[in-house]
Every structure is written in structure tokens, then in C-alpha cells.
Design a protein around this motif. Structure first.
Motif, PDB file in Angstrom:
ATOM      1  N   HIS A 165       0.852  -1.185   0.000  1.00 43.56           N
ATOM      2  CA  HIS A 165       0.000   0.000   0.000  1.00 43.56           C
ATOM      3  C   HIS A 165       0.891   1.239   0.000  1.00 43.56           C
ATOM      4  O   HIS A 165       1.902   1.305   0.704  1.00 43.56           O
ATOM      5  N   GLN A 166       0.472   2.245  -0.776  1.00 41.18           N
ATOM      6  CA  GLN A 166       1.257   3.468  -0.939  1.00 41.18           C
ATOM      7  C   GLN A 166       0.348   4.667  -0.725  1.00 41.18           C
ATOM      8  O   GLN A 166      -0.784   4.696  -1.220  1.00 41.18           O
ATOM      9  N   LYS A 167       0.845   5.672   0.009  1.00 47.08           N
ATOM     10  CA  LYS A 167       0.038   6.877   0.201  1.00 47.08           C
ATOM     11  C   LYS A 167       0.866   8.104  -0.181  1.00 47.08           C
ATOM     12  O   LYS A 167       2.093   8.120  -0.022  1.00 47.08           O
ATOM     13  N   LYS A 226      -3.381  -0.935   5.369  1.00 42.69           N
ATOM     14  CA  LYS A 226      -3.724  -0.040   4.266  1.00 42.69           C
ATOM     15  C   LYS A 226      -4.420   1.189   4.847  1.00 42.69           C
ATOM     16  O   LYS A 226      -5.458   1.063   5.517  1.00 42.69           O
ATOM     17  N   HIS A 227      -3.875   2.373   4.604  1.00 37.53           N
ATOM     18  CA  HIS A 227      -4.414   3.562   5.241  1.00 37.53           C
ATOM     19  C   HIS A 227      -3.999   4.819   4.502  1.00 37.53           C
ATOM     20  O   HIS A 227      -3.010   4.825   3.751  1.00 37.53           O
ATOM     21  N   TYR A 228      -4.745   5.920   4.745  1.00 39.93           N
ATOM     22  CA  TYR A 228      -4.392   7.245   4.240  1.00 39.93           C
ATOM     23  C   TYR A 228      -4.479   8.243   5.385  1.00 39.93           C
ATOM     24  O   TYR A 228      -5.403   8.192   6.189  1.00 39.93           O
ATOM     25  N   PRO A 254      -9.039   0.224   2.843  1.00 41.76           N
ATOM     26  CA  PRO A 254      -8.258   1.247   3.538  1.00 41.76           C
ATOM     27  C   PRO A 254      -8.991   1.917   4.705  1.00 41.76           C
ATOM     28  O   PRO A 254     -10.214   2.046   4.707  1.00 41.76           O
ATOM     29  N   LEU A 265      -9.164   5.512   6.733  1.00 40.90           N
ATOM     30  CA  LEU A 265      -8.898   6.912   6.434  1.00 40.90           C
ATOM     31  C   LEU A 265      -8.764   7.721   7.713  1.00 40.90           C
ATOM     32  O   LEU A 265      -9.433   7.447   8.714  1.00 40.90           O
ATOM     33  N   TYR A 279      -9.888   7.806  -0.130  1.00 41.30           N
ATOM     34  CA  TYR A 279      -8.797   8.749   0.150  1.00 41.30           C
ATOM     35  C   TYR A 279      -9.298   9.759   1.178  1.00 41.30           C
ATOM     36  O   TYR A 279     -10.500   9.909   1.390  1.00 41.30           O
ATOM     37  N   LEU A 307      -3.265   5.954  -5.623  1.00 38.88           N
ATOM     38  CA  LEU A 307      -3.108   7.399  -5.474  1.00 38.88           C
ATOM     39  C   LEU A 307      -1.735   7.796  -5.986  1.00 38.88           C
ATOM     40  O   LEU A 307      -0.715   7.451  -5.390  1.00 38.88           O
ATOM     41  N   ASP A 326      -1.586  13.781  -4.490  1.00 38.17           N
ATOM     42  CA  ASP A 326      -2.714  14.218  -3.674  1.00 38.17           C
ATOM     43  C   ASP A 326      -3.935  14.490  -4.547  1.00 38.17           C
ATOM     44  O   ASP A 326      -3.928  15.393  -5.382  1.00 38.17           O
TER      45      ASP A 326
END
Length: 402
Positions: free
Chosen positions: A98-100, A149-151, A202, A204, A255, A304, A307
Motif C-alpha cells: 500500500h502506498q500513500k 492499508k491507510h491514508y 483502507p 482513512l 482517500y 493514489l 494528492d
């Protein structure tokens, strides 16, 4: 007669598994495997194969196919295997990355494939090309990382059991249980209420609110009837639930920024929540034919890339895959990309973006269980390489080797 037939079927299954294991673990290369003890000790940049451009394909350990170690194949852009590493690490297995955008060069790794309670997770540094194991030491019990998995600015993950009891507190009469959402940065956790377990999607963070989605209980047909989005106040621990007036029957957290959270529904609507938990509804896919899937439930169809800008694909049984850019800046809009390398009869997994090499990696699965690694430019989204790969469904990660 039935017992004999069952014996024959069982024998065939065992033989197929043995053959698969032999074929997968006996790669035709000129040299023996390079054995590495521990994933954190794997340093490919110290041992590149000549001057050819190459990529490293990661096939993590998976006991379900009798693969006891992680195999990494170094391949050229035409798929030639140049080198094979065998990484021995009992704590590393099948992975989802996972990528933020606010930590674009750090990948968060969720492990899966075995029923293991582990109080740790892994990250991967794209710049240094190194793995790092992060131990979680603030729990009183082994809670197990379900996924990470997170933002948002903090590091969020969900646990397999309740952080309060070290158990799921399963109620046999109702079939309900507890899990937890945890903030690694603040070392603060929240036990989910009975009937509100989180999905594998994810988490948030928007202002003081932590958000996750779930399907609630399902009916006898396995269809969610009480899908929800949970809004946890990180200051008070109190939680509210919304289903956006039932405009969708499933939800996928997409997101978040400090001011807004974006949730996509299975009917193609996007719900934008503000810090007061008021929402607006948008329909950015209205110009397209109706789709069967507006998002991939496992998240493989969403990346993502900056931004508010999402590389996203949709699926229609008649039209196939539509790859495009979903903009969350202002009113959400979706712009399809006209790319000939997308085959509507195949399926895809979007892995991540390497901003250093200006590349995005997609895995393409064909009908014969093999496939291709698609390397595309992260600005034009044009195809750079189409690399044939074996056992695509066992391949979880790719890095450019340079």
C-alpha cells in the motif's frame, strides 16, 4: 465405488501440487540460487547482473503451495531469468503493498496467506530498496495485524482480535465478534462494536476522524444488507455510522485529506464527507456505460499517484477494463485513458508507483495463469515494457533493479 473415486481424485490433486511445487521451485537458470537469511538482509543493489536493465519479481513464501521460502527472480525486459534469490525468513510471507501520497517512497506491507497472529508489519523503502520489520510493542496481547492499508498523516492498521481482550469475543448465538482499529503513531486503539467489523479496505484519517467501512451482517446468499461507514472520533473514542441514505450497498474508503474523506459506493457514486460528518454525493462515472464494478474490493484497481489524483480502473463484462484518472480535486471527475495495452479479456493488479524511476507497475493476468508485468510511465501512462512472467497469481511485488 465412491470411496475409490474419492481416492483417485485425492491422488490427482496431490500429484498436481507436487508437480506445481517442482516446476515453480526449479527455475532454469545458469547459476544456483543465492540464499539470503532474512528479508531485511536482502540488498539487490549490491549484486546487480551486468549492465542489462532488469526487474526483481517477488514470489513470497506460501505454505499453501508448499513454497517454504520467498523466491526473487531477476529478469530482463524480455523476461529472461538472470538470477534467482532464495530468501529464508519464517516471518515473511504473501504480501499486499500500500502506498500513500504523503509518504510516496515508503510502501506499507500487509501479510496474508496463513492464520498467524503477528504484532508487526513491514515497510519497503523505494529509495534504499530495503525492507524493514516494524515491531508493535504497545499492546498487552498478541492482536495480529489484519492489514495496514491507510491514508493520512498517522500510521493506521486493523487487528485480527480485540486489543482489549486479545480475543475476538465471538458470540455463538449471534455470530458477532470484535476487532480493533489502531493508530501506531499515537499508540491509541479502538475496539469495533459487535456487528461492525471492518472490511479488508483502507482506513482513512481526516482531521480528528478515523474512518473504516464494513458490510455488517450478510444474508443467506452472502449479500451484505447492512453495509456501513464507521466514523470514529479519535479524541473521544465515540463512533457514528452512516450508509449515505442507502445510496449504495457496499462502500470502499478511497482517500482523505485534513478536510475531506472520499468514499466510493458500488453503484458508482462518490460520497465526500467534511469534518462535521456532512456529505455531498457525486457521480463522476455518469458519462460511461453502466459498470459491473466501480472499484476492486481488494484495492488492486486503485492507486493514489498524487494528492487527489487516482489511477483507477472500472470493469464491465461487455466493455472490459477501463483505465483512467479519477480526480478528487474539487468536484470528482473521471477521465478514461485510451491505452491499447489494456486487454479487456484480461485482469489487472495495480501495484505501486516508483517516482524515482518515474514508473508504475501493473500485473496482467491471462487465461493460462501466466501473464505480463506492465511498466508504464507515471506521467504519460504510456507503456515502457511488457515483460512476460510466470505464475502471475503468486507474484506480489516488483522493483526495478539498478
Amino acid at each position: 465405488m465412491k470411496k475409490k473415486l474419492l481416492l483417485v481424485i485425492t491422488t490427482i490433486v496431490v500429484l498436481v501440487m507436487i508437480l506445481f511445487n517442482y516446476l515453480f521451485n526449479n527455475v532454469d537458470v545458469n547459476s544456483e540460487r543465492i540464499v539470503v537469511n532474512g528479508i531485511e538482509n536482502f540488498n539487490p543493489t549490491a549484486d546487480r547482473s551486468g549492465t542489462k536493465e532488469s526487474y526483481l519479481l517477488f514470489y513470497p513464501a506460501d505454505s499453501r503451495v508448499s513454497q517454504g521460502a520467498t523466491l526473487v527472480k531477476e529478469v530482463t525486459t524480455d523476461g529472461e531469468v538472470m538470477k534467482v534469490y532464495e530468501i529464508k525468513d519464517d516471518e515473511f510471507r504473501r504480501m499486499e503493498i500500500h502506498q500513500k501520497p504523503n509518504e510516496i517512497n515508503k510502501l506499507y506491507i500487509s501479510l496474508f496467506g496463513e492464520a498467524v497472529i503477528n504484532n508487526w508489519y513491514y515497510t519497503f523503502d523505494i529509495d534504499q530498496q530495503r525492507f524493514n520489520k516494524v515491531d508493535i510493542e504497545y499492546f498487552n496481547y498478541d492482536v495480529g495485524v489484519d492489514h495496514i492499508k491507510h491514508y493520512g498523516p498517522d500510521v493506521l492498521f486493523q487487528t485480527i482480535v480485540s486489543y482489549k481482550t486479545g480475543d475476538q469475543n465471538y458470540d455463538p448465538e449471534t455470530g458477532l465478534f470484535n476487532m480493533s482499529i489502531s493508530n501506531y503513531t499515537t499508540e491509541k486503539s479502538y475496539e469495533t462494536e459487535y456487528g461492525y467489523p471492518p472490511n479488508w479496505s483502507p482506513i482513512l484519517q481526516s482531521g480528528d476522524t478515523v474512518i473504516y467501512a464494513g458490510n455488517g451482517q450478510v444474508n443467506d446468499a452472502g449479500i451484505a444488507e447492512n453495509a456501513f461507514v464507521a466514523l470514529i472520533n479519535s479524541q473521544t473514542g465515540l463512533v457514528e455510522y452512516t450508509n449515505f441514505d442507502r445510496q449504495s450497498t457496499e462502500f470502499f474508503p478511497l482517500y482523505a485529506t485534513d478536510e475531506y474523506a472520499y468514499i466510493i459506493g458500488n453503484a458508482g457514486k462518490i460520497f465526500v464527507l467534511d469534518n462535521e460528518n456532512n456529505y455531498s454525493t457525486y457521480e463522476p462515472f455518469n458519462d460511461l456505460l453502466p459498470q459491473d464494478y466501480y472499484y476492486n474490493i481488494d484495492g488492486f484497481g486503485t492507486l493514489l499517484i498524487s494528492d487527489g489524483v487516482v489511477l483507477h480502473y472500472l470493469y464491465s463484462e461487455t466493455a472490459g477494463i477501463t483505465l483512467g484518472l479519477l480526480s478528487l480535486i474539487g468536484e470528482p471527475t473521471f477521465t478514461p485513458l485510451d491505452k491499447s495495452y489494456i486487454d479487456k479479456d484480461n485482469s489487472y493488479r495495480i501495484l505501486y508507483q516508483d517516482t524515482i524511476n518515474e514508473e508504475i507497475y501493473l500485473l496482467e493476468s491471462t487465461s493460462n495463469n501466466d501473464g505480463n508485468l506492465l511498466v508504464i510511465n507515471n506521467q504519460s501512462f504510456d507503456l515502457i515494457h511488457k515483460i512476460p512472467i510466470e505464475y502471475e497469481y503468486l507474484l506480489d511485488f516488483v522493483i526495478k533493479n539498478e
